[in-house]
Write a protein that holds these residues in place. Structure first.
Motif, PDB file in Angstrom:
ATOM      1  N   SER A 163     -14.240 -58.951 -30.023  1.00  0.00           N
ATOM      2  CA  SER A 163     -13.754 -57.626 -29.612  1.00  0.00           C
ATOM      3  C   SER A 163     -13.971 -56.572 -30.695  1.00  0.00           C
ATOM      4  N   THR A 164     -13.964 -56.997 -31.973  1.00  0.00           N
ATOM      5  CA  THR A 164     -14.171 -56.046 -33.072  1.00  0.00           C
ATOM      6  C   THR A 164     -15.562 -55.407 -32.980  1.00  0.00           C
ATOM      7  N   ILE A 165     -16.575 -56.195 -32.646  1.00  0.00           N
ATOM      8  CA  ILE A 165     -17.932 -55.659 -32.522  1.00  0.00           C
ATOM      9  C   ILE A 165     -17.991 -54.674 -31.358  1.00  0.00           C
ATOM     10  N   GLU A 166     -17.310 -54.998 -30.285  1.00  0.00           N
ATOM     11  CA  GLU A 166     -17.268 -54.100 -29.124  1.00  0.00           C
ATOM     12  C   GLU A 166     -16.603 -52.776 -29.502  1.00  0.00           C
ATOM     13  N   LYS A 167     -15.501 -52.848 -30.262  1.00  0.00           N
ATOM     14  CA  LYS A 167     -14.805 -51.629 -30.699  1.00  0.00           C
ATOM     15  C   LYS A 167     -15.677 -50.778 -31.620  1.00  0.00           C
ATOM     16  N   ILE A 168     -16.385 -51.438 -32.510  1.00  0.00           N
ATOM     17  CA  ILE A 168     -17.259 -50.715 -33.448  1.00  0.00           C
ATOM     18  C   ILE A 168     -18.370 -49.990 -32.690  1.00  0.00           C
ATOM     19  N   ASN A 169     -18.993 -50.682 -31.749  1.00  0.00           N
ATOM     20  CA  ASN A 169     -20.049 -50.050 -30.952  1.00  0.00           C
ATOM     21  C   ASN A 169     -19.528 -48.845 -30.180  1.00  0.00           C
ATOM     22  N   GLN A 170     -18.321 -48.984 -29.595  1.00  0.00           N
ATOM     23  CA  GLN A 170     -17.718 -47.886 -28.846  1.00  0.00           C
ATOM     24  C   GLN A 170     -17.423 -46.708 -29.764  1.00  0.00           C
ATOM     25  N   ARG A 171     -16.980 -47.007 -30.982  1.00  0.00           N
ATOM     26  CA  ARG A 171     -16.659 -45.938 -31.943  1.00  0.00           C
ATOM     27  C   ARG A 171     -17.918 -45.152 -32.301  1.00  0.00           C
ATOM     28  N   ILE A 172     -19.023 -45.859 -32.513  1.00  0.00           N
ATOM     29  CA  ILE A 172     -20.286 -45.184 -32.828  1.00  0.00           C
ATOM     30  C   ILE A 172     -20.690 -44.278 -31.668  1.00  0.00           C
ATOM     31  N   GLU A 173     -20.527 -44.762 -30.447  1.00  0.00           N
ATOM     32  CA  GLU A 173     -20.872 -43.956 -29.273  1.00  0.00           C
ATOM     33  C   GLU A 173     -19.986 -42.719 -29.183  1.00  0.00           C
ATOM     34  N   ASP A 174     -18.683 -42.880 -29.439  1.00  0.00           N
ATOM     35  CA  ASP A 174     -17.764 -41.741 -29.364  1.00  0.00           C
ATOM     36  C   ASP A 174     -18.102 -40.674 -30.399  1.00  0.00           C
ATOM     37  N   VAL A 175     -18.435 -41.113 -31.603  1.00  0.00           N
ATOM     38  CA  VAL A 175     -18.689 -40.162 -32.699  1.00  0.00           C
ATOM     39  C   VAL A 175     -20.051 -39.488 -32.544  1.00  0.00           C
ATOM     40  N   THR A 176     -21.074 -40.256 -32.167  1.00  0.00           N
ATOM     41  CA  THR A 176     -22.424 -39.683 -32.062  1.00  0.00           C
ATOM     42  C   THR A 176     -22.691 -39.048 -30.706  1.00  0.00           C
ATOM     43  N   GLY A 177     -21.982 -39.499 -29.684  1.00  0.00           N
ATOM     44  CA  GLY A 177     -22.244 -39.026 -28.325  1.00  0.00           C
ATOM     45  C   GLY A 177     -23.474 -39.658 -27.721  1.00  0.00           C
TER      46      GLY A 177
END
Length: 526
Positions: free
Chosen positions: A384-398
């Motif tokens: 789940s940590t990898i999933e959260k990290i990927n989502q965070r990158i998407e949120d920040v970069t768009g």
């Protein structure tokens, strides 16, 4: 009479046997002396290694972060433990040999030892360190200081010699000789060191120095065959050189005025030539890069960033800092937590393999000598940590993450580096990412998952930017303009780690899926 003869014969034989036994006793005493000496050597070795490993295992990453410690560990396991095996080979009562034989399959090879030596030489060049500085362990940020022995310096010089690298051969043979002159005890003889040093100096065209060293060798060993031959050869070559110089002196005097003018013209031309990329790269690694003008610097800001009111960032905007303007490089602070870093490293460690690059012609991933690190790929379905990290990158970069490459984790140890390269595929590499089917790499996201005591910067030689590792932060830049054209100013490199241990993870984001998130521009460079 028969009895007497037999006695005589037996006495004679017994006398011989007595002397035989005496000889055996002498041999036995010598064996005992050698055995005691051998056991004393083994005990000293065990005590030294016991103390060293106790210290090292208290902070393995910190200890191995010192390049000399890493080199000496590889050297011990590849060479010195083999010597110890020979020393105790006949003593198998405690199972040591069987255990050593079993463990040998995990030992570094000769190739590994050579690689560790080359890493030290690479650090020496990049950070302009003297052989004496490295040998004494006087490196910035060092916790576990380690001094190199004469044998260590000699080994480095020999490896350089085997590669026909006479510049480094000279540096390290000279250092070995200095330490011998200072009284360090070693099994390496001065004449042996001087023999290598002499050849390296000669190969670099310094005949007078080679001659002086040859004379010094002959004072130590008047019968040294090669030195005696070299003495005559060097004297002959020097005399020949002097005659040639004398003959040219008159012609040179006439041309001197013109030569001065020619040299000035050449200097002016050189001053206009751009600095070779390698030099710029090494200067940036040392912190000697281009300094941004105050006007440009004034346009760089820090801010709280919510990426145009992204719902996930409204209540907890991220800390964004401008690192560079052209190309735009931004850093995000406190973007990954210590616990997340720990999880990522734990997932990656069992899978770390020699890092690969994409072959520009075939598109196939393969190892390369200019990328020295170990890496692993992590998938979001694994944790789940990898999933959260990927989502965070998407949120920040768009940007869309579904078409991005998986999270790549890389560890750069002693001398670990990645020389100047592009992340995106150029026009002459149309098949660079063909297998992925997601277009070119539009952007790069890079997490720093450790602090680095010295070295390890991410540098952009074409523009003079240097970004230094800071644990918990990430940097982001676009590799392509909005038009889809490659931004060649994003050519970058990972500097060699001088002291410490560098952990990073990166996400390469691709073009597919970004059509509405980052619309195309009409201008090629926009």
């Amino acid at each position: 009479l028969l009895v007497e003869k037999m006695w005589c014969t037996c006495t004679s034989q017994m006398t011989d046997l007595l002397y035989t036994e005496k000889d055996l006793v002498t041999s036995l005493k010598e064996y005992i002396r050698q055995e005691e000496n051998r056991l004393e050597q083994v005990k000293e070795w065990a005590d030294k290694l016991d103390s060293l490993t106790n210290t090292a295992t208290q902070d393995p990453e910190g200890f191995l972060g010192h390049p000399v410690n890493a080199f000496k560990l590889v050297k011990r396991l590849n060479s010195e433990w083999g010597d110890l095996e020979s020393l105790v080979l006949k003593d198998t009562t405690n199972g040591f040999i069987s255990n050593l034989t079993m463990q040998r399959q995990f030992f570094p090879t000769e190739e590994d030892q050579t690689g560790a030596a080359k890493a030290l030489l690479r650090l020496q060049d990049t950070y302009q360190l003297s052989a004496n500085t490295i040998s004494n362990g006087d490196l910035p940020g060092v916790v576990h200081k380690s001094r190199m022995t004469v044998a260590d310096c000699f080994e480095l010089g020999k490896i350089a010699y085997s590669e026909a690298d006479y510049y480094h051969t000279e540096l390290w043979m000279a250092q070995a000789l200095t330490q011998l002159d200072e009284g360090e005890e070693s099994t390496i003889e001065k004449v042996t060191v001087m023999d290598y040093l002499n050849y390296a100096i000669y190969q670099q065209g310094e005949l007078e120095r080679a001659l002086e060293l040859t004379k010094r060798m002959l004072k130590l060993d008047p019968n040294h065959q090669r030195a005696n031959g070299n003495l005559k050869y060097f004297e002959f070559q020097l005399e020949k050189q002097r005659k040639a110089e004398a003959e040219k002196k008159e012609q040179e005097d006439k041309k001197r005025e013109k030569k001065v003018l020619d040299k000035r013209d050449a200097q002016r031309k050189r001053s206009k030539d751009p600095l070779p990329e390698r030099k710029k790269y090494e200067m940036l690694c040392r912190g000697e890069g281009v300094k941004m003008t105050p006007r440009r610097q004034s346009r760089l800001f820090c801010r709280y960033f919510d990426n145009n009111h992204n719902p996930w960032l409204l209540l907890a905007p991220v800390k964004q800092e401008d690192e560079w303007d052209r190309p735009r490089i931004v850093r995000y602070h406190d973007i990954i937590s210590d616990s997340e870093i720990k999880t990522v490293k734990e997932l990656a460690k069992p899978r770390l393999r020699r890092a690969t690059i994409s072959n520009p012609i075939t598109g196939v991933l393969e190892t390369a000598p200019y990328r020295i690190s170990k890496s692993a790929w992590l998938y979001e379905y694994e944790h789940s940590t990898i999933e959260k990290i990927n989502q965070r990158i998407e949120d920040v970069t768009g940007l869309e993450m579904d078409t991005a490459e998986e999270l790549q984790v890389a560890n750069y140890g002693v001398g670990g580096q990645y020389e100047p390269h592009f992340d995106f595929g150029r026009k002459d590499e149309p098949d660079a990412f063909k297998e992925l089917g997601t277009g070119n790499r539009i952007a790069t996201w890079l997490f720093y998952m450790s602090d680095v005591s010295a070295g390890g910067a991410t540098v952009f030689p074409d523009v003079g930017a240097a970004v230094w590792p800071k644990k918990g932060t990430a940097v982001f830049w676009y590799n392509l303009f909005a038009s889809g054209e490659g931004d060649y100013s994003t050519r970058h490199a990972a500097c060699p780690v001088l002291v410490g241990n560098k952990w990073v993870s990166n996400k390469w984001i691709h073009e597919r899926g970004q059509e509405f998130r980052r619309p195309c521009a009409m201008s090629e460079m926009e």
